[in-house]
Write an enzyme that holds these catalytic residues in place. Sequence first.
Site, PDB file in Angstrom:
ATOM      1  N   HIS A  21       1.057   5.922  -3.845  1.00  0.00           N
ATOM      2  CA  HIS A  21       1.425   7.300  -3.519  1.00  0.00           C
ATOM      3  C   HIS A  21       2.412   7.886  -4.534  1.00  0.00           C
ATOM      4  O   HIS A  21       2.687   9.082  -4.489  1.00  0.00           O
ATOM      5  CB  HIS A  21       2.121   7.368  -2.151  1.00  0.00           C
ATOM      6  CG  HIS A  21       1.196   7.370  -0.978  1.00  0.00           C
ATOM      7  ND1 HIS A  21       0.210   8.310  -0.800  1.00  0.00           N
ATOM      8  CD2 HIS A  21       1.126   6.555   0.105  1.00  0.00           C
ATOM      9  CE1 HIS A  21      -0.422   8.072   0.341  1.00  0.00           C
ATOM     10  NE2 HIS A  21       0.110   7.015   0.905  1.00  0.00           N
ATOM     11  N   GLU A  55       0.822  -1.215   0.000  1.00  0.00           N
ATOM     12  CA  GLU A  55       0.000   0.000   0.000  1.00  0.00           C
ATOM     13  C   GLU A  55       0.858   1.269   0.000  1.00  0.00           C
ATOM     14  O   GLU A  55       0.579   2.212   0.739  1.00  0.00           O
ATOM     15  CB  GLU A  55      -1.001  -0.047   1.171  1.00  0.00           C
ATOM     16  CG  GLU A  55      -1.870  -1.293   1.060  1.00  0.00           C
ATOM     17  CD  GLU A  55      -2.981  -1.416   2.087  1.00  0.00           C
ATOM     18  OE1 GLU A  55      -3.466  -0.380   2.567  1.00  0.00           O
ATOM     19  OE2 GLU A  55      -3.368  -2.558   2.387  1.00  0.00           O
TER      20      GLU A  55
HETATM   21  C1  LIG Z   1      -0.179   3.219   3.837  1.00  0.00           C
HETATM   22  S1  LIG Z   1       1.477   3.343   4.388  1.00  0.00           S
HETATM   23  C2  LIG Z   1       1.944   1.639   4.323  1.00  0.00           C
HETATM   24  C3  LIG Z   1       3.123   1.369   5.223  1.00  0.00           C
HETATM   25  C4  LIG Z   1       3.601  -0.080   5.313  1.00  0.00           C
HETATM   26  N1  LIG Z   1       3.864  -0.655   4.008  1.00  0.00           N
HETATM   27  C5  LIG Z   1       2.616  -0.912   6.037  1.00  0.00           C
HETATM   28  O1  LIG Z   1       2.009  -1.725   5.349  1.00  0.00           O
HETATM   29  O2  LIG Z   1       2.470  -0.770   7.252  1.00  0.00           O
HETATM   30  C6  LIG Z   1       2.339   4.032   2.977  1.00  0.00           C
HETATM   31  C7  LIG Z   1       3.841   4.127   3.142  1.00  0.00           C
HETATM   32  O3  LIG Z   1       4.419   4.417   1.860  1.00  0.00           O
HETATM   33  C8  LIG Z   1       5.495   5.299   2.064  1.00  0.00           C
HETATM   34  N2  LIG Z   1       5.796   5.985   0.797  1.00  0.00           N
HETATM   35  C9  LIG Z   1       4.930   6.632  -0.010  1.00  0.00           C
HETATM   36  N3  LIG Z   1       5.587   7.164  -1.061  1.00  0.00           N
HETATM   37  C10 LIG Z   1       6.903   6.823  -0.905  1.00  0.00           C
HETATM   38  C11 LIG Z   1       8.094   7.083  -1.653  1.00  0.00           C
HETATM   39  N4  LIG Z   1       8.075   7.812  -2.772  1.00  0.00           N
HETATM   40  N5  LIG Z   1       9.250   6.566  -1.196  1.00  0.00           N
HETATM   41  C12 LIG Z   1       9.304   5.847  -0.054  1.00  0.00           C
HETATM   42  N6  LIG Z   1       8.205   5.566   0.692  1.00  0.00           N
HETATM   43  C13 LIG Z   1       7.030   6.066   0.275  1.00  0.00           C
HETATM   44  C14 LIG Z   1       5.014   6.222   3.163  1.00  0.00           C
HETATM   45  O4  LIG Z   1       6.092   6.911   3.754  1.00  0.00           O
HETATM   46  C15 LIG Z   1       4.347   5.198   4.090  1.00  0.00           C
HETATM   47  O5  LIG Z   1       5.315   4.647   4.935  1.00  0.00           O
END
Ligand SMILES: C[S@@+](CC[C@H](N)C(=O)[O-])C[C@H]1O[C@@H](n2cnc3c(N)ncnc32)[C@H](O)[C@@H]1O
Length: 270
Positions: free
Chosen positions: A134, A130
């Site tokens: 993003h 997930e």
């Molecule tokens: C909904 S959370 C999911 C977190 C984790 N995978 C979990 O399942 O608990 C989304 C995660 O994606 C990370 N994220 C989003 N875009 C990112 C990017 N460009 N590079 C690194 N991390 C990213 C955010 O920082 C966040 O930690």
Amino acid sequence: MAAGMDHALPVARHYDSLDELYRRVWGEHVHHGLWTTPRDPPALAARALAERVAAGAGIAPGDVVVDVGCGYGATARLLARERGAAVTGLTLSPAQAAAAPPQPGVEILVRDWLANGLPDAEFDAAIAIESLSHMPDKPRVFAELARVVKPGGRVAIVDWLARERPGRLERRLLLDPICREGHLPGLHAASEYEAWLTANGFTVTGSHDLTKRAVRTWAVVARRLPGVLARDPRLLAAAWPERAFLPSLARIPFAERTGAMRLGLLEARR
Ligand SMILES: C[S@@+](CC[C@H](N)C(=O)[O-])C[C@H]1O[C@@H](n2cnc3c(N)ncnc32)[C@H](O)[C@@H]1O
């Protein structure tokens, strides 16, 4: 923070502002749960999704794994503890990295996946739960996966997807607002993820729709949120900059129940 590009800052702010609230409402796993029976406790369902991803990526003792968008590193710790993997997790959120309990075999970096600086062919497997939704520039997201995963390596991705060819109203009333409210550049169909994987030299070995077993997650969030906020109004002030996300808490389960939005699991081998 090593997040170099425009897309990264709003996402980092979202998870930083909601840090404590998310930990109280979701716990250490910030993702859907996977229910086998309606009676499964939410923590068991959250763990079941992480285990499904671990199985999908075929994580075995000694594997070197990258967790793309690792949140608080809960899945990374599970892979290290229970499957003997060495895991590097990336998050944009300094608050998430600071709150992640340290564990041998797990390294959490505050770093943008699109500027990850990781060595070529370093990893036996990559997982992303997930997080990819993003990220803009999906061709680059997948090119980076292909660059850092060894030939023969495995990938398992769980992500928020759209149905194939959503209707105009579904886009206008559900998918577009969910994207705006949740800092998502767009929601794509499973077939688009499969095409990006294939274009980058992966063979897709599995594509699964988990939505029906996962949608209960939002009922859990709706049940917990008012109590958490009532007990600690300080969290409301911290979350205020991200208040635009609130309507999504109703929109997302509606979109998932009507099929406009899907929770997909893709498995692939390089
Ligand atoms: C909904 S959370 C999911 C977190 C984790 N995978 C979990 O399942 O608990 C989304 C995660 O994606 C990370 N994220 C989003 N875009 C990112 C990017 N460009 N590079 C690194 N991390 C990213 C955010 O920082 C966040 O930690």
